[in-house]
Each structure stands twice: as structure tokens, then as C-alpha cells.
Design an enzyme around this catalytic site. Sequence first.
Site, PDB file in Angstrom:
ATOM      1  N   CYS A   1       0.840  -1.194   0.000  1.00 19.48           N
ATOM      2  CA  CYS A   1       0.000   0.000   0.000  1.00 19.48           C
ATOM      3  C   CYS A   1       0.880   1.251   0.000  1.00 19.48           C
ATOM      4  CB  CYS A   1      -0.893  -0.030   1.236  1.00 19.48           C
ATOM      5  SG  CYS A   1      -2.076   1.316   1.321  1.00 19.48           S
ATOM      6  N   PRO A   2       0.595   2.195  -0.865  1.00 21.97           N
ATOM      7  CA  PRO A   2      -0.562   2.349  -1.750  1.00 21.97           C
ATOM      8  C   PRO A   2      -0.324   1.891  -3.184  1.00 21.97           C
ATOM      9  CG  PRO A   2       0.589   4.427  -1.672  1.00 21.97           C
ATOM     10  CD  PRO A   2       1.371   3.454  -0.790  1.00 21.97           C
TER      11      PRO A   2
END
Length: 83
Positions: free
Chosen positions: A19-20
Site C-alpha cells: 500500500c498504496p
Amino acid sequence: MTINFDTATQTLEAEGLRCPEPVMMVRKTIRKMEDGETLLIKADDPSTTRDIPSFCRFMDHELIAEDTDSLPYRYLIRKGLSK
């Protein structure tokens, strides 16, 4: 009903990304696709179980199917209509 993930128009390999990055790559890939095309995403980041469904809701794409019972997680998205 059984979903055939192999029928996707395009595939995005997001394994090893955290993430992201997976959602950023999904967004970039979907922008280049035609309305109605499908994208298979393969990922192993646990945050994708939350982030990809949220992305679909927010961006008006259809999450056709998801398989998060084992790695890699798989998501099948149909691109929504461009506005």
C-alpha cells in the site's frame, strides 16, 4: 455461480507491492482501458482486501468477483462508464 477469472481483458500482477502501490497501479491501468473491459488483479498485500473494493465504489467500477481465501488474492473489476 462460478466466476472465471481467466476471461479478463487485462491482468495486473501486483504481488510484492505494498500500500498504496497496488491501488495506484489499478487506477493507472484502468484509465487506459475501454469502458466495460475487465481487469484481473493479483495481489498479496492484505490492505488490498479493503482498498480495492473501496476504490471500485468510489470510482464507479464494478467489482465482479474477489477471491481472498488464499494468496495471491484475486479481484475482477469491470471498468465503469467514463463521465
